[in-house]
Motif scaffolding. Structure first.
Motif, PDB file in Angstrom:
ATOM      1  N   VAL A   1      34.444 -18.870  -8.482  1.00 13.27           N
ATOM      2  CA  VAL A   1      35.433 -17.801  -8.640  1.00 13.27           C
ATOM      3  C   VAL A   1      36.422 -17.829  -7.485  1.00 13.27           C
ATOM      4  CG1 VAL A   1      35.779 -15.300  -8.706  1.00 13.27           C
ATOM      5  CG2 VAL A   1      33.901 -16.331  -9.991  1.00 13.27           C
ATOM      6  N   GLN A   2      35.918 -17.983  -6.271  1.00 15.38           N
ATOM      7  CA  GLN A   2      36.783 -18.011  -5.086  1.00 15.38           C
ATOM      8  C   GLN A   2      37.716 -19.209  -5.100  1.00 15.38           C
ATOM      9  OE1 GLN A   2      33.547 -17.886  -2.224  1.00 15.38           O
ATOM     10  NE2 GLN A   2      34.116 -15.812  -1.597  1.00 15.38           N
ATOM     11  N   GLN A   3      37.193 -20.369  -5.508  1.00 13.05           N
ATOM     12  CA  GLN A   3      37.969 -21.612  -5.418  1.00 13.05           C
ATOM     13  C   GLN A   3      38.918 -21.814  -6.593  1.00 13.05           C
ATOM     14  OE1 GLN A   3      35.070 -24.732  -4.976  1.00 13.05           O
ATOM     15  NE2 GLN A   3      34.565 -24.194  -2.868  1.00 13.05           N
ATOM     16  N   ALA A   4      38.576 -21.298  -7.749  1.00  8.27           N
ATOM     17  CA  ALA A   4      39.378 -21.594  -8.942  1.00  8.27           C
ATOM     18  C   ALA A   4      39.895 -20.344  -9.637  1.00  8.27           C
ATOM     19  CB  ALA A   4      38.558 -22.444  -9.918  1.00  8.27           C
ATOM     20  N   VAL A   5      39.005 -19.564 -10.207  1.00 13.38           N
ATOM     21  CA  VAL A   5      39.431 -18.476 -11.088  1.00 13.38           C
ATOM     22  C   VAL A   5      40.251 -17.423 -10.358  1.00 13.38           C
ATOM     23  CG1 VAL A   5      38.652 -16.813 -12.799  1.00 13.38           C
ATOM     24  CG2 VAL A   5      37.341 -18.889 -12.430  1.00 13.38           C
ATOM     25  N   ALA A   6      39.959 -17.187  -9.086  1.00 16.48           N
ATOM     26  CA  ALA A   6      40.710 -16.178  -8.334  1.00 16.48           C
ATOM     27  C   ALA A   6      42.159 -16.596  -8.100  1.00 16.48           C
ATOM     28  CB  ALA A   6      40.023 -15.895  -6.997  1.00 16.48           C
TER      29      ALA A   6
END
Length: 346
Positions: free
Chosen positions: A104-109
């Protein structure tokens, strides 16, 4: 002459260049700040969703808790949007769909919340969500473009054309070239009937070149239409010529309004040789050819490419195509979601 003009005239010669550089730095900083705010918001939503999931699972809290939480959060933060019951349920679904915080931190956020809602609404499959999320980040798609790519079945179409790239191009160019070619191409933005002829389609594509480039995909740059090639004493005209920035090669596109015939590849190959000899520069890779036809027999296409040493692909195009039933959804639209998020705080 104004005071501002006089002041500018007295500035050192390097001032203008420096001002341009500063403006670019400020613009970049603004973009980074905006991205950072979005990332923090998406991570906050994920954490709230995780909390709801945990408490519902461990302590048996029911749906009424979400209604009460929405009321209490909107009371505590009256100027902050996004705490409607519907959006809190989306936060829970979001955390359930992406349980890995690191991902989530690296991509989706990196995606705005509206983009994430599209992915949640359209898919129950994590792999498909992930693929479209990554493509959105790579290509900087707007939310509307993301919806369009999903509804046009981009994942299923990308890399589906009949090609001989594996036999005619070195790796990794062969893989990149294959992934750059779709089947079928959707030209329903042209508002043409199925009876449209080659020149009519070609003209309409150039008139809508921005949407055409979007359908072709990342990396394609438009060079020209009906590009003249002088071979011997004769003149020949390429339907459409592009340059692929990642593959570093020219791409010749020929349109056929009927069914694919093996002899079409002879004409396409001739144009490719002419481009290699007359247009291609020393650093460029060998030209790629793409034949777009109204229909094709896949086996015939594979046989026709069997003895070709030039990199070619064959794909169909669709002028008018209604959205398949399995892509339609009863879930709320983005506009409905936005109205909910901006709704009354009562």
């Amino acid at each position: 002459m104004t005071k501002q003009q006089i002041a500018l005239e007295t500035m050192p010669p390097q001032y203008t260049d420096w001002l341009i550089e500063l403006k670019q730095r400020i613009h970049t900083a603004q973009q980074r700040a905006s991205l950072r705010v979005n990332q923090e918001l998406v991570l906050l939503y994920w954490q709230i969703g995780q909390d709801i999931l945990t408490r519902q699972a461990q302590q048996g809290w029911g749906a009424k808790v979400i209604e009460r939480l929405a009321h209490d959060l909107r009371t505590a933060f009256p100027k902050m949007k996004g705490f409607s019951p519907r959006n809190l349920k989306y936060m829970r679904t979001f955390a359930e769909a992406w349980p890995d915080l690191e991902f989530v931190q690296q991509a989706v956020a990196q995606l705005p919340w509206g983009h994430n809602l599209v992915l949640l609404d359209k898919f129950n499959n994590t792999e498909m969500r992930t693929w479209y999320a990554q493509k959105t980040i790579e290509n900087n798609w707007s939310r509307n473009v993301l919806v369009m790519q999903i509804e046009s079945g981009l994942l299923e179409r990308q890399g589906a054309a009949v090609t001989n790239f594996e036999a005619t191009l070195p790796k990794p160019n062969s893989d990149l070239a294959r992934e750059s070619i779709k089947d079928p191409y959707r030209f329903d933005f042209l508002d043409l009937t199925d009876e449209a002829q080659e020149r009519e389609i070609e003209h309409a594509l150039v008139q809508h070149v921005t949407q055409f480039l979007l359908e072709l995909g990342a990396g394609f740059a438009f060079v020209g239409r009906q590009v003249l090639l002088q071979v011997g004493e004769e003149e020949f005209f390429i339907d459409l010529l592009f340059y692929h920035l990642k593959l570093r090669c020219y791409v010749v596109i020929e349109l056929k309004a009927g069914k694919f015939k093996p002899e079409h590849l002879g004409q396409l190959g001739f144009y490719m040789i002419a481009v290699d000899k007359q247009v291609k520069a020393e650093p460029d890779n060998a030209t790629i050819g793409l034949l777009l036809c109204k229909s094709k027999d896949k086996v015939v296409a594979e046989y026709a490419l069997g003895d070709k040493t030039q990199p070619m692909g064959i794909a169909e195009y669709k002028l008018v195509e209604s959205l398949p039933e399995n892509l339609k959804t009863n879930l709320p639209s983005i506009e409905q979601i936005e109205r909910e998020l901006q709704g009354d705080k009562a």
